[in-house]
Design a protein around this motif. Structure first.
Motif, PDB file in Angstrom:
ATOM      1  N   TYR A   1       0.870  -1.190   0.000  1.00 46.29           N
ATOM      2  CA  TYR A   1       0.000   0.000   0.000  1.00 46.29           C
ATOM      3  C   TYR A   1       0.895   1.225   0.000  1.00 46.29           C
ATOM      4  O   TYR A   1       2.111   1.137   0.191  1.00 46.29           O
ATOM      5  CB  TYR A   1      -0.878   0.003   1.251  1.00 46.29           C
ATOM      6  N   ILE A   2       0.307   2.397  -0.232  1.00 45.42           N
ATOM      7  CA  ILE A   2       1.034   3.647  -0.026  1.00 45.42           C
ATOM      8  C   ILE A   2       0.250   4.482   0.990  1.00 45.42           C
ATOM      9  O   ILE A   2      -0.978   4.389   1.067  1.00 45.42           O
ATOM     10  CB  ILE A   2       1.207   4.459  -1.329  1.00 45.42           C
ATOM     11  N   SER A   3       0.985   5.252   1.783  1.00 45.69           N
ATOM     12  CA  SER A   3       0.322   6.122   2.751  1.00 45.69           C
ATOM     13  C   SER A   3       0.200   7.503   2.125  1.00 45.69           C
ATOM     14  O   SER A   3       1.199   8.118   1.772  1.00 45.69           O
ATOM     15  CB  SER A   3       1.142   6.213   4.034  1.00 45.69           C
ATOM     16  N   VAL A   4      -1.027   7.987   1.958  1.00 48.86           N
ATOM     17  CA  VAL A   4      -1.231   9.313   1.379  1.00 48.86           C
ATOM     18  C   VAL A   4      -2.130  10.118   2.311  1.00 48.86           C
ATOM     19  O   VAL A   4      -2.966   9.561   3.020  1.00 48.86           O
ATOM     20  CB  VAL A   4      -1.894   9.248  -0.013  1.00 48.86           C
ATOM     21  N   GLY A   5      -1.917  11.418   2.281  1.00 50.89           N
ATOM     22  CA  GLY A   5      -2.793  12.285   3.040  1.00 50.89           C
ATOM     23  C   GLY A   5      -4.160  12.308   2.382  1.00 50.89           C
ATOM     24  O   GLY A   5      -4.261  12.388   1.162  1.00 50.89           O
ATOM     25  N   THR A   6      -5.212  12.189   3.166  1.00 49.82           N
ATOM     26  CA  THR A   6      -6.548  12.268   2.572  1.00 49.82           C
ATOM     27  C   THR A   6      -6.917  13.744   2.432  1.00 49.82           C
ATOM     28  O   THR A   6      -6.156  14.625   2.806  1.00 49.82           O
ATOM     29  CB  THR A   6      -7.582  11.560   3.463  1.00 49.82           C
ATOM     30  N   GLY A   7      -8.042  14.011   1.904  1.00 53.34           N
ATOM     31  CA  GLY A   7      -8.455  15.394   1.721  1.00 53.34           C
ATOM     32  C   GLY A   7      -8.642  15.692   0.254  1.00 53.34           C
ATOM     33  O   GLY A   7      -9.098  14.827  -0.507  1.00 53.34           O
ATOM     34  N   HIS A   8      -8.260  16.897  -0.133  1.00 50.05           N
ATOM     35  CA  HIS A   8      -8.473  17.322  -1.507  1.00 50.05           C
ATOM     36  C   HIS A   8      -7.651  16.473  -2.463  1.00 50.05           C
ATOM     37  O   HIS A   8      -6.493  16.224  -2.210  1.00 50.05           O
ATOM     38  CB  HIS A   8      -8.082  18.796  -1.646  1.00 50.05           C
ATOM     39  N   PRO A   9      -8.242  16.030  -3.577  1.00 53.72           N
ATOM     40  CA  PRO A   9      -7.439  15.260  -4.533  1.00 53.72           C
ATOM     41  C   PRO A   9      -6.380  16.153  -5.179  1.00 53.72           C
ATOM     42  O   PRO A   9      -6.632  17.347  -5.387  1.00 53.72           O
ATOM     43  CB  PRO A   9      -8.468  14.793  -5.565  1.00 53.72           C
TER      44      PRO A   9
ATOM     45  N   VAL B   1       5.559  -5.666  -4.992  1.00 52.20           N
ATOM     46  CA  VAL B   1       6.610  -4.751  -4.518  1.00 52.20           C
ATOM     47  C   VAL B   1       7.003  -3.803  -5.655  1.00 52.20           C
ATOM     48  O   VAL B   1       7.090  -2.588  -5.469  1.00 52.20           O
ATOM     49  CB  VAL B   1       7.850  -5.540  -4.024  1.00 52.20           C
ATOM     50  N   SER B   2       7.203  -4.364  -6.846  1.00 54.13           N
ATOM     51  CA  SER B   2       7.692  -3.558  -7.971  1.00 54.13           C
ATOM     52  C   SER B   2       6.671  -2.514  -8.392  1.00 54.13           C
ATOM     53  O   SER B   2       7.027  -1.369  -8.681  1.00 54.13           O
ATOM     54  CB  SER B   2       8.008  -4.453  -9.171  1.00 54.13           C
ATOM     55  N   HIS B   3       5.425  -2.924  -8.447  1.00 56.36           N
ATOM     56  CA  HIS B   3       4.361  -2.018  -8.884  1.00 56.36           C
ATOM     57  C   HIS B   3       4.425  -0.695  -8.121  1.00 56.36           C
ATOM     58  O   HIS B   3       4.453   0.387  -8.705  1.00 56.36           O
ATOM     59  CB  HIS B   3       3.018  -2.752  -8.700  1.00 56.36           C
ATOM     60  N   LEU B   4       4.511  -0.776  -6.770  1.00 57.62           N
ATOM     61  CA  LEU B   4       4.518   0.452  -5.975  1.00 57.62           C
ATOM     62  C   LEU B   4       5.909   1.083  -5.910  1.00 57.62           C
ATOM     63  O   LEU B   4       6.039   2.306  -5.871  1.00 57.62           O
ATOM     64  CB  LEU B   4       3.988   0.153  -4.571  1.00 57.62           C
ATOM     65  N   ASN B   5       6.958   0.231  -5.903  1.00 57.07           N
ATOM     66  CA  ASN B   5       8.305   0.782  -5.776  1.00 57.07           C
ATOM     67  C   ASN B   5       8.768   1.508  -7.032  1.00 57.07           C
ATOM     68  O   ASN B   5       9.740   2.256  -6.990  1.00 57.07           O
ATOM     69  CB  ASN B   5       9.300  -0.327  -5.420  1.00 57.07           C
ATOM     70  N   LEU B   6       8.100   1.280  -8.156  1.00 61.00           N
ATOM     71  CA  LEU B   6       8.491   1.954  -9.386  1.00 61.00           C
ATOM     72  C   LEU B   6       7.897   3.361  -9.476  1.00 61.00           C
ATOM     73  O   LEU B   6       8.424   4.226 -10.162  1.00 61.00           O
ATOM     74  CB  LEU B   6       8.025   1.138 -10.595  1.00 61.00           C
ATOM     75  N   LEU B   7       6.792   3.571  -8.778  1.00 60.33           N
ATOM     76  CA  LEU B   7       6.062   4.832  -8.935  1.00 60.33           C
ATOM     77  C   LEU B   7       6.473   5.859  -7.871  1.00 60.33           C
ATOM     78  O   LEU B   7       6.871   5.481  -6.772  1.00 60.33           O
ATOM     79  CB  LEU B   7       4.547   4.563  -8.830  1.00 60.33           C
ATOM     80  N   PRO B   8       6.378   7.154  -8.200  1.00 57.79           N
ATOM     81  CA  PRO B   8       6.766   8.179  -7.217  1.00 57.79           C
ATOM     82  C   PRO B   8       5.968   8.085  -5.918  1.00 57.79           C
ATOM     83  O   PRO B   8       6.520   8.304  -4.843  1.00 57.79           O
ATOM     84  CB  PRO B   8       6.503   9.502  -7.948  1.00 57.79           C
ATOM     85  N   GLN B   9       4.706   7.700  -6.014  1.00 56.97           N
ATOM     86  CA  GLN B   9       3.876   7.608  -4.799  1.00 56.97           C
ATOM     87  C   GLN B   9       4.398   6.546  -3.842  1.00 56.97           C
ATOM     88  O   GLN B   9       4.114   6.580  -2.651  1.00 56.97           O
ATOM     89  CB  GLN B   9       2.414   7.273  -5.154  1.00 56.97           C
ATOM     90  N   GLY B  10       5.138   5.576  -4.378  1.00 58.53           N
ATOM     91  CA  GLY B  10       5.604   4.470  -3.542  1.00 58.53           C
ATOM     92  C   GLY B  10       6.951   4.713  -2.899  1.00 58.53           C
ATOM     93  O   GLY B  10       7.402   3.910  -2.080  1.00 58.53           O
ATOM     94  N   GLN B  11       7.628   5.820  -3.275  1.00 60.76           N
ATOM     95  CA  GLN B  11       9.014   6.013  -2.833  1.00 60.76           C
ATOM     96  C   GLN B  11       9.199   6.136  -1.322  1.00 60.76           C
ATOM     97  O   GLN B  11      10.125   5.537  -0.780  1.00 60.76           O
ATOM     98  CB  GLN B  11       9.640   7.209  -3.557  1.00 60.76           C
ATOM     99  N   PRO B  12       8.353   6.908  -0.592  1.00 62.33           N
ATOM    100  CA  PRO B  12       8.630   7.071   0.837  1.00 62.33           C
ATOM    101  C   PRO B  12       8.714   5.735   1.593  1.00 62.33           C
ATOM    102  O   PRO B  12       9.493   5.606   2.528  1.00 62.33           O
ATOM    103  CB  PRO B  12       7.431   7.895   1.340  1.00 62.33           C
ATOM    104  N   GLU B  13       7.925   4.752   1.163  1.00 60.69           N
ATOM    105  CA  GLU B  13       7.906   3.474   1.895  1.00 60.69           C
ATOM    106  C   GLU B  13       8.620   2.365   1.136  1.00 60.69           C
ATOM    107  O   GLU B  13       8.439   1.189   1.435  1.00 60.69           O
ATOM    108  CB  GLU B  13       6.445   3.057   2.161  1.00 60.69           C
ATOM    109  N   ARG B  14       9.451   2.775   0.184  1.00 61.67           N
ATOM    110  CA  ARG B  14      10.078   1.796  -0.701  1.00 61.67           C
ATOM    111  C   ARG B  14      10.829   0.684   0.046  1.00 61.67           C
ATOM    112  O   ARG B  14      10.608  -0.500  -0.186  1.00 61.67           O
ATOM    113  CB  ARG B  14      11.050   2.547  -1.625  1.00 61.67           C
ATOM    114  N   ASP B  15      11.717   1.075   0.962  1.00 59.89           N
ATOM    115  CA  ASP B  15      12.547   0.080   1.655  1.00 59.89           C
ATOM    116  C   ASP B  15      11.732  -0.729   2.657  1.00 59.89           C
ATOM    117  O   ASP B  15      11.853  -1.956   2.717  1.00 59.89           O
ATOM    118  CB  ASP B  15      13.696   0.784   2.383  1.00 59.89           C
TER     119      ASP B  15
END
Lengths: 223, 248
Positions: free
Chosen positions: B129-137, B182-196
């Motif tokens: 998963y990725i952790s994102v702030g909710t609220g305005h898109p 793992v690759s799907h999220l680790n390839l995208l910018p949204q996945g970077q903070p939790e990559r490791d």
């Protein structure tokens, strides 16, 4: 971190690939050494004397190889044991998709090679199997490797055993060399078929290189 | 057309199972494999017996619910096709077809052809998963993704989590599934903070679930209904190694 390396399947495969790479490089250098047989007794005996007298190089190399071999065998056995615990109820019908014979028999080919290495060391390096070999010296007191190999490979049983062992080793490597790129993470999508083709070619090259010496002795090309 | 079916019947995980033979007659070659099982089940139910339990949902090849090992191959004889999209015309008239569940200790059997694949859910919970702030898109195109990366991430995201990779692997390894996720999220910018953290946590969970290691036979890739490339496993190894080195 070391804990994680040993406990995770990925970490163990990584250790296996690193040690495998080291051992493959050794095998390659060994083959290059053997091929000097075709350059005549002076060349290979000089090379052998250089190795034997460079104690500062020889013992760290032997020690390193022993550790690499032990880690490779250790990870191989533990991973195989772990992998066997994953499916208690077997399939009644099983079609082999893709998995090559080499990939399914790594433990057996690897065990055979390990046993052969012990025999090989006793035979040539330690010299307890054929006592005659230890007596073969060059005039300046070093081992006459050229004569040792000719003498040993003139015995067709020794030559056949060696050829068989090299066949098994290179069969093991035909899977291992390609697979290590996966375990080390050195791979790009699309390059897969090329990596496996080159790996098999490398294994075949090693086989030809090793087998050429006993074959040449048996055919009387090297005397 | 006619088929002779050898179906694995097992009441539950604690009762030993066995193959039971069924004769399926008057079949239409254009039926899907699951429609054939529906027809057979109607006949079984008409006799007052317990119908064959099997997993299915969308029957369009995109949900990952259907399973079964058909004649020794997960999802049957065709490449890049799920069981629900396998049609009877792929079989010879009068042929014997053996149907087994996916077999792996990490996929405990529930009944007949149904196995429990929640191990995959727990791996996803560990880090898929990725952790994102909710609220305005966020504004459209505010987060640029290079086209080659987007394509590669999409290739990995095509995994439907059916578990055929585990079923085909001689070690019942889940590497292809975990690598794709793992690759799907680790390839995208949204996945970077939790990559490791993702790589470490998902691999740890995979090991905990009792899946095997990778022997690089690439059977997984061969049977994957979505054609996920085995080279994603190399990427996962790379990410895992990086994560171990950076987070000792």
């Amino acid at each position: 971190m070391l804990d994680r390396v040993w406990k995770s399947t990925l970490g163990k495969k990584f250790l296996m690939a690193v040690t495998g790479t080291g051992l493959v490089l050794f095998v390659f250098v060994h083959m290059m050494g053997n091929l000097q047989m075709f350059l005549g007794p002076e060349v290979i005996n000089r090379y052998a004397a250089m190795l034997q007298t460079s104690i500062e190089f020889l013992w760290p190399a032997r020690f390193g190889l022993a550790i690499f071999a032990l880690v490779h065998i250790g990870t191989g056995i533990t991973l195989t044991w772990q992998n066997r615990q994953t499916r208690d109820q077997r399939y009644a019908t099983r079609k082999l998709v893709k998995a090559t014979l080499a990939s399914r028999t790594m433990l057996w080919t690897g065990s055979f090679v390990a046993l052969y290495v012990v025999y090989h060391l006793l035979h040539f390096t330690i010299g307890t199997i054929d006592l005659h070999l230890a007596e073969m010296k060059t005039p300046d007191g070093h081992r006459d490797v050229y004569r040792m190999l000719i003498w040993a490979f003139q015995d067709s049983r020794v030559a056949c055993g060696y050829i068989l062992a090299m066949g098994v080793l290179c069969f093991h490597l035909s899977h291992g060399i390609g697979a290590l790129f996966q375990s080390l993470g050195i791979k790009k999508p699309g390059y897969e078929p090329l990596i496996y083709r080159l790996a098999r070619l490398a294994a075949l090259g090693l086989l030809v290189g090793f087998v050429s010496v006993p074959v040449a002795v048996q055919l009387g090309w090297l005397q | 057309m006619k088929l002779k079916l050898r179906v694995w019947r097992q009441k539950n995980a604690h009762t030993p199972g066995q193959f039971v033979e069924y004769h399926a007659d008057n079949l239409n070659p254009n039926m899907s494999f699951l429609e054939m099982l529906d027809v057979v089940n109607e006949q079984i139910a008409a006799k007052g017996e317990e119908p064959i339990a099997f997993d299915h949902d969308c029957r369009e090849g995109i949900c990952g619910a259907c399973s079964c090992v058909i004649n020794g191959e997960p999802h049957g004889p065709h490449d890049k096709v799920t069981t629900c999209q396998t049609y009877l015309r792929s079989f010879q008239d009068g042929a014997t077809v053996t149907i087994e569940p996916f077999r792996a200790n990490a996929f405990p059997l529930i009944k007949d052809l149904v196995v429990d694949r929640t191990a995959f859910d727990r791996i996803i919970q560990a880090g898929g998963y990725i952790s994102v702030g909710t609220g305005h898109p966020p504004d459209a195109n505010s987060l640029p993704v290079p086209k080659p990366l987007a394509d590669l991430a999409m290739d990995a995201a095509a995994c439907i989590g059916c578990g055929a990779c585990v079923a085909a692997c001689k070690n019942a390894s889940a590497m292809l599934f975990v690598a794709a996720k793992v690759s799907h999220l680790n390839l995208l910018p949204q996945g970077q903070p939790e990559r490791d953290v993702r790589a470490l946590a998902m691999v740890d969970q995979m090991d905990k679930e009792g899946f095997g290691a990778c022997t690089v036979t690439l059977s997984c890739q061969a049977v994957c209904p979505k054609g996920i490339s085995g080279s994603f496993i190399a990427k996962m190894n790379r990410d895992f190694l990086r994560a171990m080195l950076l987070n000792p």
